[in-house]
Write a protein that holds these residues in place. Structure first.
Motif, PDB file in Angstrom:
ATOM      1  N   GLU A 273       0.828  -1.207   0.000  1.00  0.00           N
ATOM      2  CA  GLU A 273       0.000   0.000   0.000  1.00  0.00           C
ATOM      3  C   GLU A 273       0.866   1.262   0.000  1.00  0.00           C
ATOM      4  N   LYS A 274       1.948   1.227   0.762  1.00  0.00           N
ATOM      5  CA  LYS A 274       2.861   2.370   0.812  1.00  0.00           C
ATOM      6  C   LYS A 274       3.498   2.620  -0.552  1.00  0.00           C
ATOM      7  N   LEU A 275       3.874   1.540  -1.237  1.00  0.00           N
ATOM      8  CA  LEU A 275       4.503   1.694  -2.543  1.00  0.00           C
ATOM      9  C   LEU A 275       3.492   2.180  -3.582  1.00  0.00           C
ATOM     10  N   ILE A 276       2.265   1.701  -3.501  1.00  0.00           N
ATOM     11  CA  ILE A 276       1.230   2.201  -4.410  1.00  0.00           C
ATOM     12  C   ILE A 276       1.078   3.707  -4.250  1.00  0.00           C
ATOM     13  N   GLN A 277       1.038   4.150  -3.008  1.00  0.00           N
ATOM     14  CA  GLN A 277       0.920   5.588  -2.737  1.00  0.00           C
ATOM     15  C   GLN A 277       2.118   6.355  -3.280  1.00  0.00           C
ATOM     16  N   LEU A 278       3.318   5.804  -3.096  1.00  0.00           N
ATOM     17  CA  LEU A 278       4.534   6.469  -3.573  1.00  0.00           C
ATOM     18  C   LEU A 278       4.532   6.583  -5.088  1.00  0.00           C
ATOM     19  N   TYR A 279       4.237   5.500  -5.766  1.00  0.00           N
ATOM     20  CA  TYR A 279       4.254   5.516  -7.230  1.00  0.00           C
ATOM     21  C   TYR A 279       3.147   6.389  -7.804  1.00  0.00           C
ATOM     22  N   GLN A 280       2.068   6.562  -7.069  1.00  0.00           N
ATOM     23  CA  GLN A 280       1.001   7.450  -7.528  1.00  0.00           C
ATOM     24  C   GLN A 280       1.424   8.913  -7.523  1.00  0.00           C
ATOM     25  N   THR A 281       2.495   9.238  -6.791  1.00  0.00           N
ATOM     26  CA  THR A 281       3.011  10.608  -6.788  1.00  0.00           C
ATOM     27  C   THR A 281       3.870  10.899  -8.011  1.00  0.00           C
ATOM     28  N   GLY A 282       4.138   9.860  -8.820  1.00  0.00           N
ATOM     29  CA  GLY A 282       4.977  10.042  -9.996  1.00  0.00           C
ATOM     30  C   GLY A 282       6.376   9.488  -9.839  1.00  0.00           C
ATOM     31  N   PHE A 283       6.663   8.845  -8.695  1.00  0.00           N
ATOM     32  CA  PHE A 283       7.975   8.233  -8.454  1.00  0.00           C
ATOM     33  C   PHE A 283       8.218   7.142  -9.488  1.00  0.00           C
ATOM     34  N   ARG A 284       9.423   7.089 -10.065  1.00  0.00           N
ATOM     35  CA  ARG A 284       9.678   6.167 -11.172  1.00  0.00           C
ATOM     36  C   ARG A 284      11.007   5.430 -11.022  1.00  0.00           C
ATOM     37  N   GLN A 285      11.276   4.922  -9.832  1.00  0.00           N
ATOM     38  CA  GLN A 285      12.499   4.156  -9.607  1.00  0.00           C
ATOM     39  C   GLN A 285      12.158   2.778  -9.041  1.00  0.00           C
ATOM     40  N   VAL A 286      12.991   1.809  -9.348  1.00  0.00           N
ATOM     41  CA  VAL A 286      12.774   0.437  -8.901  1.00  0.00           C
ATOM     42  C   VAL A 286      12.968   0.322  -7.389  1.00  0.00           C
ATOM     43  N   ILE A 287      12.064  -0.399  -6.731  1.00  0.00           N
ATOM     44  CA  ILE A 287      12.179  -0.684  -5.298  1.00  0.00           C
ATOM     45  C   ILE A 287      11.966  -2.178  -5.087  1.00  0.00           C
ATOM     46  N   SER A 288      12.896  -2.826  -4.384  1.00  0.00           N
ATOM     47  CA  SER A 288      12.734  -4.238  -4.042  1.00  0.00           C
ATOM     48  C   SER A 288      12.162  -4.379  -2.637  1.00  0.00           C
ATOM     49  N   VAL A 289      11.359  -5.402  -2.447  1.00  0.00           N
ATOM     50  CA  VAL A 289      10.714  -5.679  -1.162  1.00  0.00           C
ATOM     51  C   VAL A 289      11.040  -7.106  -0.760  1.00  0.00           C
ATOM     52  N   ASN A 290      11.466  -7.299   0.465  1.00  0.00           N
ATOM     53  CA  ASN A 290      11.845  -8.628   0.938  1.00  0.00           C
ATOM     54  C   ASN A 290      10.620  -9.509   1.167  1.00  0.00           C
ATOM     55  N   VAL A 291      10.705 -10.733   0.663  1.00  0.00           N
ATOM     56  CA  VAL A 291       9.643 -11.716   0.858  1.00  0.00           C
ATOM     57  C   VAL A 291      10.268 -13.061   1.225  1.00  0.00           C
ATOM     58  N   ASP A 292       9.439 -13.972   1.745  1.00  0.00           N
ATOM     59  CA  ASP A 292       9.898 -15.325   2.018  1.00  0.00           C
ATOM     60  C   ASP A 292       8.859 -16.306   1.494  1.00  0.00           C
ATOM     61  N   ARG A 293       8.997 -17.581   1.842  1.00  0.00           N
ATOM     62  CA  ARG A 293       8.103 -18.593   1.283  1.00  0.00           C
ATOM     63  C   ARG A 293       6.651 -18.346   1.683  1.00  0.00           C
ATOM     64  N   ASP A 294       6.402 -17.835   2.895  1.00  0.00           N
ATOM     65  CA  ASP A 294       5.036 -17.547   3.321  1.00  0.00           C
ATOM     66  C   ASP A 294       4.411 -16.444   2.469  1.00  0.00           C
ATOM     67  N   ILE A 295       5.188 -15.393   2.206  1.00  0.00           N
ATOM     68  CA  ILE A 295       4.686 -14.291   1.396  1.00  0.00           C
ATOM     69  C   ILE A 295       4.462 -14.744  -0.043  1.00  0.00           C
ATOM     70  N   VAL A 296       5.421 -15.487  -0.584  1.00  0.00           N
ATOM     71  CA  VAL A 296       5.283 -15.979  -1.956  1.00  0.00           C
ATOM     72  C   VAL A 296       4.044 -16.852  -2.088  1.00  0.00           C
ATOM     73  N   ASP A 297       3.835 -17.723  -1.121  1.00  0.00           N
ATOM     74  CA  ASP A 297       2.667 -18.601  -1.144  1.00  0.00           C
ATOM     75  C   ASP A 297       1.386 -17.781  -1.048  1.00  0.00           C
ATOM     76  N   GLY A 298       1.414 -16.721  -0.213  1.00  0.00           N
ATOM     77  CA  GLY A 298       0.251 -15.861  -0.074  1.00  0.00           C
ATOM     78  C   GLY A 298      -0.089 -15.141  -1.369  1.00  0.00           C
ATOM     79  N   ILE A 299       0.938 -14.642  -2.042  1.00  0.00           N
ATOM     80  CA  ILE A 299       0.734 -13.953  -3.326  1.00  0.00           C
ATOM     81  C   ILE A 299       0.106 -14.902  -4.347  1.00  0.00           C
TER      82      ILE A 299
END
Length: 231
Positions: free
Chosen positions: A66-92
């Motif tokens: 949600e924070k990244l959606i808000q940031l990119y909606q301001t016009g920000f145009r740089q790559v950002i990586s977010v840490n995930v693990d097997r639980d997050i990957v499975d959730g996605i």
């Protein structure tokens, strides 16, 4: 959720060999941390994340999205990586709603620690491949180094970027074997980032190496909210 009260999100920059800003990594910090450029340790990064219950990790990830959606909606145009693990990957993989949100984040990257891939099964690999197909966010592999690296994962070709662990860089960065490793990794992904660049001498050591970028406390980090306010 309570996350805004207890944690703040920090963006650690990734710079190219010529000094240009290439991307950012989104990290989580306790609000009462004394500085934003403190040394990494298990309580703050991979260890901190892995010790959270699965439901809290998921809620934290949703908050980051949600924070990244808000940031990119301001016009920000740089790559950002977010840490995930097997639980997050499975959730996605199982959550259509989060897939729709990730579909809007074309500059986001999902960064999976080699601590987790070392224990991944063939079923987990299939899940990763599935996630790479249903979301636009390419996968990055973090903490590549001895004891935590799965060649099966690398050979799968699902990782866009591989990050070399800082301890590995500090120990072997001046040796010829380090260049051999870089050549091999570059054949398996689109680029390599070196972690643990703490001073200009270390940056100079990498000036002519086959890398995509460098990351470490040589460069100043910023809080996500502060960056959003400037956009």
């Amino acid at each position: 959720m309570g996350y805004e009260c207890d944690y703040r999100f920090l963006l650690e920059p990734i710079h190219g060999k010529s000094g240009e800003l290439q991307a950012w990594e989104l990290l989580t910090r306790y609000v009462n941390d004394a500085t934003i450029n403190n040394d990494r340790h298990p309580e703050r990064d991979t260890g901190f994340f892995s010790q959270l219950p699965a439901d809290q990790k998921w809620q934290l990830f949703l908050h980051q999205v949600e924070k990244l959606i808000q940031l990119y909606q301001t016009g920000f145009r740089q790559v950002i990586s977010v840490n995930v693990d097997r639980d997050i990957v499975d959730g996605i993989f199982k959550d259509a709603e989060i897939q729709e949100k990730l579909a809007t984040l074309t500059l986001m990257r999902l960064e999976l620690s080699a601590f987790f891939t070392a224990r991944f099964s063939s079923a987990d690999l299939l899940t990763l491949k599935g996630v790479s197909k249903i979301t636009p966010a390419p996968l990055w592999l973090d903490h590549f180094g001895p004891g935590y690296s799965s060649l099966t994962m690398l050979d799968s070709g699902i990782f866009e970027i591989v990050k070399i662990d800082q301890q590995f860089f500090w120990q072997f960065g001046e040796e010829r074997t380090f260049d051999i490793l870089l050549d091999h990794l570059n054949q398996l992904c689109r680029g390599v980032i070196i972690e643990g660049v703490e001073n200009q001498s270390q940056a100079d050591l990498l000036a002519h190496r086959a890398i995509f970028g460098m990351q470490g406390h040589l460069w100043e980090s910023v809080y996500l909210d502060d960056l959003a306010a400037q956009s």
